[in-house]
Each structure stands twice: as structure tokens, then as C-alpha cells.
Design a protein around this motif. Structure first.
Motif, PDB file in Angstrom:
ATOM      1  N   ARG A   1       8.428  -0.380   8.859  1.00 20.93           N
ATOM      2  CA  ARG A   1       7.769  -1.598   8.379  1.00 20.93           C
ATOM      3  C   ARG A   1       7.443  -2.511   9.556  1.00 20.93           C
ATOM      4  NH1 ARG A   1      11.072  -4.075   4.942  1.00 20.93           N
ATOM      5  NH2 ARG A   1      10.261  -2.755   3.300  1.00 20.93           N
TER       6      ARG A   1
ATOM      7  N   TYR B   1       0.827  -1.211   0.000  1.00 22.68           N
ATOM      8  CA  TYR B   1       0.000   0.000   0.000  1.00 22.68           C
ATOM      9  C   TYR B   1       0.866   1.270   0.000  1.00 22.68           C
ATOM     10  CZ  TYR B   1      -3.539   3.338   1.491  1.00 22.68           C
ATOM     11  OH  TYR B   1      -4.371   4.409   1.573  1.00 22.68           O
TER      12      TYR B   1
ATOM     13  N   LEU C   1      20.778   0.104   0.604  1.00 19.64           N
ATOM     14  CA  LEU C   1      20.838   0.052   2.067  1.00 19.64           C
ATOM     15  C   LEU C   1      21.945   0.934   2.610  1.00 19.64           C
ATOM     16  CD1 LEU C   1      20.384  -3.683   3.094  1.00 19.64           C
ATOM     17  CD2 LEU C   1      18.945  -1.755   3.724  1.00 19.64           C
TER      18      LEU C   1
HETATM   19  N1  LIG Z   1       7.009   8.349   6.811  1.00 16.89           N
HETATM   20  C1  LIG Z   1       6.165   7.335   6.639  1.00 16.89           C
HETATM   21  N2  LIG Z   1       4.842   7.527   6.723  1.00 16.89           N
HETATM   22  C2  LIG Z   1       3.978   6.498   6.541  1.00 16.89           C
HETATM   23  N3  LIG Z   1       4.355   5.237   6.286  1.00 16.89           N
HETATM   24  C3  LIG Z   1       5.677   4.988   6.184  1.00 16.89           C
HETATM   25  C4  LIG Z   1       6.646   6.016   6.347  1.00 16.89           C
HETATM   26  N4  LIG Z   1       7.875   5.483   6.211  1.00 16.89           N
HETATM   27  C5  LIG Z   1       7.694   4.177   5.968  1.00 16.89           C
HETATM   28  N5  LIG Z   1       6.383   3.874   5.938  1.00 16.89           N
HETATM   29  C6  LIG Z   1       5.812   2.542   5.721  1.00 16.89           C
HETATM   30  O1  LIG Z   1       6.699   1.599   6.328  1.00 16.89           O
HETATM   31  C7  LIG Z   1       6.888   0.451   5.507  1.00 16.89           C
HETATM   32  C8  LIG Z   1       8.348   0.317   5.122  1.00 16.89           C
HETATM   33  O2  LIG Z   1       8.728   1.372   4.260  1.00 16.89           O
HETATM   34  P1  LIG Z   1       9.661   1.113   2.972  1.00 16.89           P
HETATM   35  O3  LIG Z   1       9.353  -0.204   2.345  1.00 16.89           O
HETATM   36  O4  LIG Z   1       9.581   2.307   2.121  1.00 16.89           O
HETATM   37  O5  LIG Z   1      11.083   1.016   3.686  1.00 16.89           O
HETATM   38  P2  LIG Z   1      12.482   0.739   3.009  1.00 16.89           P
HETATM   39  O6  LIG Z   1      13.436   1.685   3.630  1.00 16.89           O
HETATM   40  O7  LIG Z   1      12.352   0.752   1.528  1.00 16.89           O
HETATM   41  O8  LIG Z   1      12.788  -0.735   3.522  1.00 16.89           O
HETATM   42  P3  LIG Z   1      13.696  -1.876   2.816  1.00 16.89           P
HETATM   43  O9  LIG Z   1      15.102  -1.474   2.961  1.00 16.89           O
HETATM   44  O10 LIG Z   1      13.382  -3.114   3.600  1.00 16.89           O
HETATM   45  O11 LIG Z   1      13.220  -1.983   1.402  1.00 16.89           O
HETATM   46  C9  LIG Z   1       5.952   0.634   4.328  1.00 16.89           C
HETATM   47  O12 LIG Z   1       4.730   0.003   4.629  1.00 16.89           O
HETATM   48  C10 LIG Z   1       5.748   2.139   4.261  1.00 16.89           C
HETATM   49  O13 LIG Z   1       4.506   2.466   3.687  1.00 16.89           O
END
Ligand SMILES: Nc1ncnc2c1ncn2[C@@H]1O[C@H](COP(=O)(O)OP(=O)(O)OP(=O)(O)O)[C@@H](O)[C@H]1O
Length: 428
Positions: free
Chosen positions: A277, A45, A206
Motif C-alpha cells: 500500500r 481498486y 493483523l
Molecule cells: N500482490 C499484489 N499485487 C498487486 N497489488 C497489490 C498486491 N498486494 C497488495 N496490493 C495492493 O496494495 C494495497 C494494499 O493491499 P491490502 O489493502 O490488500 O493490504 P492489507 O494487508 O489488507 O493491509 P491492511 O492490514 O492495512 O488492511 C492495495 O492497493 C492492493 O491492491
């Protein structure tokens, strides 16, 4: 027989044939739910807003603004780095979604492409995926990567389109596909004499350690525009959870206390990973547990169970307290008992001392003095078994607030209680 009557007869037949199944289905379908939108807490989502990532979105807008002010003047490359769950993917996606919408309103044709390099780990896969998402028809066989890439650039020229391509999990691509593949993408326009540069990139990684394997010019290209996402603090996670919970649950289902508990567990300033997450996963799981029990609210115990399910830490707890002095264990027991009895997220030091004295009396032990008790509490904190901190404003006077952030407390209490009785050699 009119059609309504026919339907009724059919309904009665089905009902009579399978009364119990029918009832189960009916009851399940009509059961009240605490979820307004459960899917809004699933990983795919993309939310409307991103609390605490406004600065990063602004930085992305400023990096790609030229696509509107002087389109084609150069090809932008931005690197987003941050640890797991810091919102790298969602920040890029939200930016891509909203930037292209805003551009469209202004009459510019900008497309956003998001590629997961875990799924597309070769250069061939990545280029094919760019074409697929841009809906460029390419023959499924026979074209080399270079020919496909040229076809993509040609299509963008013909349709007067610009594109921002995000390569997510780019560190993975860099280590599997190798430096030539990275060179091919990152330095797209170095070997092409194009007056209008239509492809732009966001690389998500990362960290930057894998990139140092690349040649220094490619690495410096990547590091030139870097946006670093820090792990979220507890108060940031609280705002994120509050927002996401307001989308997912009906009003009154989750109290702030519950959200704060998750935020404190996961917040980087409280020893957690600062991983949104993980925090959202805990909230969803706690919601599922409440729902399956037919509860109309998420309780702290649902959260504790969800944390235990999603965390590996519980395995280490037994080891951390295996060699604790027996009075340290009695204090831990007192803390668990109080947390269970009150159902609150934390208890005060004074309350713990009183409970500890009661337990000492039951066990026939001489209670230790205040300074020693305090030291034991600090030891438990250092071992990561409990969380202890000084209360801020709002509570009269300053006191130490103690909480435990994992596990169903009933199981934990049983474990600690057994350990104490074994250590004292007392049979019950
Ligand atoms: N600032 C925010 N506001 C609302 N939801 C957030 C926010 N930051 C992260 N999320 C939610 O947290 C979850 C993890 O975010 P995301 O997948 O973008 O992290 P990532 O840094 O890409 O992690 P990975 O390194 O595992 O890919 C998702 O469901 C995302 O929608």
C-alpha cells in the motif's frame, strides 16, 4: 437560425462573458496527462492480477473447493494473517471475485461478501451487513441478531445459494465485540442442526495475538486453516509496482529505475515494511507531482518528495546525524551532492571518496584514509541514514553502492552543509 448556429451564438456569449475561466477550463481539459487510469492506483481498486500472491490464491481455492465438489458438506473457516499492506484484503477480494465467477460458469450459485469490521464493529452490524450484501430484505427494526441470522440461513436454503463471508480487520471485531460475538460467528453450525452448511468464512487479522483472548476451542477453530502473508521483498514489490504502473500510466512515463527505487525503499529485505500500500501510495503521489508540474515523466526527485510526504522517517534523520563526527558528515554531504548531480538512484564508493576529497580541500580539512571512510559509511548505514550494499553481477568488479531513500535532496544537503559549517566553526 438553425440549431448549430444557435449553439455557436450561445458558445460565443459564454466565451465573451467569461473568457479567462473558459480558457482555463478548456486548457485544463485538453492538457496532456501521464495517467492512463489514475483510479487504478487508489486503495479501493481491485486489480485483475496479484503478482506474488498466486500461492495464497491457490490455497484459498483448495480450502473452498468443496463448494463445488461437495457443496454444503461442511462450513469452511480460513484465517489470513499478515502485517499492514501485505495484500490480505486484496487477496481475499480477488479470490472472492474470481472464484464466484468460475463457479457461476459451472452452474453453482456462490456469493462473496466482504465486511470491514472497523466500519461494522458489533455483531448486530456485521449480521445486518451480511444480509444487505446478499440483498436479503429484512425489516429494519424489531429482529434480534439470532432472528436475522436465521433469516439469512433460511434465504440461502430457499435460493440454493452458498456464501463466503470475509470479516476483514477481524482482530478489531474480536477485541470490541468480545468472545461471545466471535463464538456466534465462528461456530455458526455448532448449535444448529443443518445438514447443508451454506455459510463459509474468511477471517482477516493483523496477527494472531488478539485471538488468544478467545476460548481455546474457538481459537483452535480459527488457527486450523491459516494463510500467512509475508511482507513483500524489494523484488516482489518491483513486480507489483511494474504491473500496477502499466495499468495506471502511459508507456514511457515511469522507468524501471524509478520503480526499483520505491521497491528498494519499501522492501522488507532492505529494512522497509514490505508494505505494498505504501509503495503504491508513493507511486501515485509521485505521479500527481509530475502531472501538476506538467512533466511527461516521473523523475526520482518526484519519488523522493513523495516519500518524504508519506514518511515520518525524515523527522528522525536530523537526530541520527546530530552527533556524527564531522568527517562522517562530509562523507554524507559528498553522497548527497553526487546523488543530486547524477540524478541516479545510487552512487559508487569510489566516486564518493573522490567527492569527499574535493570537499575536504574546499573546507581545508585533511581527508581521512580509505578504511576510516568505509567505517563512516557503515556507521551512516547502521544509523539508517543511507543504504549501502555490495553491487551484484552486472557492474564490473564489486563495489559498494550507496543510496538515500528519503527526502528532497536539496533540503537534506542544506541541512548537512549547515551542520558541517557550524561544527567546524567556519563562517561562509
Ligand atoms: N500482490 C499484489 N499485487 C498487486 N497489488 C497489490 C498486491 N498486494 C497488495 N496490493 C495492493 O496494495 C494495497 C494494499 O493491499 P491490502 O489493502 O490488500 O493490504 P492489507 O494487508 O489488507 O493491509 P491492511 O492490514 O492495512 O488492511 C492495495 O492497493 C492492493 O491492491
Amino acid at each position: 437560425m438553425n440549431s448549430r448556429a444557435k449553439v455557436w451564438v450561445r458558445y460565443s456569449m459564454i466565451y465573451e462573458d467569461k473568457p479567462s475561466t473558459w480558457k482555463i477550463i478548456e486548457e485544463e481539459l485538453n492538457k496532456p496527462t501521464i495517467f492512463k487510469s489514475r483510479e487504478s492506483l487508489t486503495p479501493e481498486y481491485i486489480p485483475d492480477n496479484l503478482p506474488h500472491r498466486e500461492r495464497e490464491i491457490k490455497a484459498l481455492v483448495s480450502a473452498f473447493k468443496h463448494l463445488i465438489t461437495s457443496p454444503g458438506s461442511f462450513s469452511q473457516r480460513v484465517l489470513i494473517v499478515g502485517s499492514v499492506g501485505t495484500g490480505k484484503t486484496v487477496t481475499a477480494r480477488v479470490f472472492g471475485r474470481d472464484f464466484t465467477r468460475a463457479a457461476k460458469i459451472k452452474g453453482y450459485n456462490i456469493r462473496y461478501v466482504h465486511i470491514n469490521c472497523h466500519r461494522n464493529r458489533t455483531l448486530y452490524n456485521v449480521v445486518t451487513e451480511i444480509a444487505r450484501q446478499l440483498e436479503i430484505p429484512l425489516p429494519s427494526r424489531g429482529l434480534s441478531v439470532k432472528e436475522m441470522y436465521d433469516a439469512i440461513l433460511g434465504y440461502l436454503d430457499e435460493s440454493d445459494t452458498y456464501a463466503i463471508v470475509t470479516l476483514d480487520e477481524f482482530h478489531y471485531f474480536a477485541s470490541i465485540a468480545g468472545s461471545d460475538a466471535v463464538y456466534f460467528i465462528v461456530r455458526t453450525y455448532d448449535d444448529i442442526n443443518a445438514s447443508i452448511k451454506r455459510l463459509n468464512f474468511i477471517f482477516i487479522s493483523l496477527d494472531t495475538s488478539k485471538l488468544s483472548l478467545l476460548d481455546s476451542t474457538t481459537e483452535s477453530y480459527l488457527l486450523r486453516h491459516m494463510i500467512k502473508l509475508k511482507p513483500y521483498t524489494s523484488s516482489e514489490l518491483f513486480d507489483i509496482l511494474k504491473y500496477r504502473a502499466s495499468q495506471a500510466f502511459y508507456e514511457g512515463v515511469v522507468d524501471d529505475e524509478v520503480l526499483r527505487f520505491i521497491a528498494d525503499y519499501e522492501g522488507s529485505d532492505h529494512g522497509g515494511g514490505g508494505n505494498a500500500r505504501h509503495a503504491i501510495e508513493i507511486l501515485l503521489l509521485a505521479g500527481d507531482m509530475a502531472e501538476s508540474e506538467g512533466a511527461d515523466k516521473i523523475q526520482l526527485d518526484h519519488v523522493r518528495k513523495a516519500i518524504m510526504k508519506t514518511s515520518r522517517e525524515i523527522i528522525n534523520i536530523s537526530e541520527s546525524i546530530l552527533y556524527s563526527p564531522v568527517h562522517e558528515l562530509i562523507i554524507l554531504w559528498a553522497i548527497i551532492r553526487l546523488l543530486r548531480r547524477t540524478g541516479k538512484p545510487f552512487v559508487k564508493m569510489g566516486e564518493v571518496e573522490k567527492e569527499y576529497e574535493v570537499l575536504c580541500e574546499v573546507l581545508g580539512e585533511q581527508p581521512r584514509r580509505h578504511t576510516q571512510i568505509y567505517e563512516y559509511v557503515m556507521n551512516l548505514k547502521k544509523a539508517g541514514v543511507i543504504d549501502a550494499r555490495t553491487s551484484g553481477k552486472g557492474l564490473r568488479g564489486r563495489t559498494t553502492l550507496i543510496s538515500i531513500h528519503y527526502g528532497p535532496l536539496d533540503l537534506f544537503e542544506k541541512h548537512v552543509e549547515d551542520l558541517i559549517y557550524r561544527r567546524l566553526g567556519v563562517s561562509r
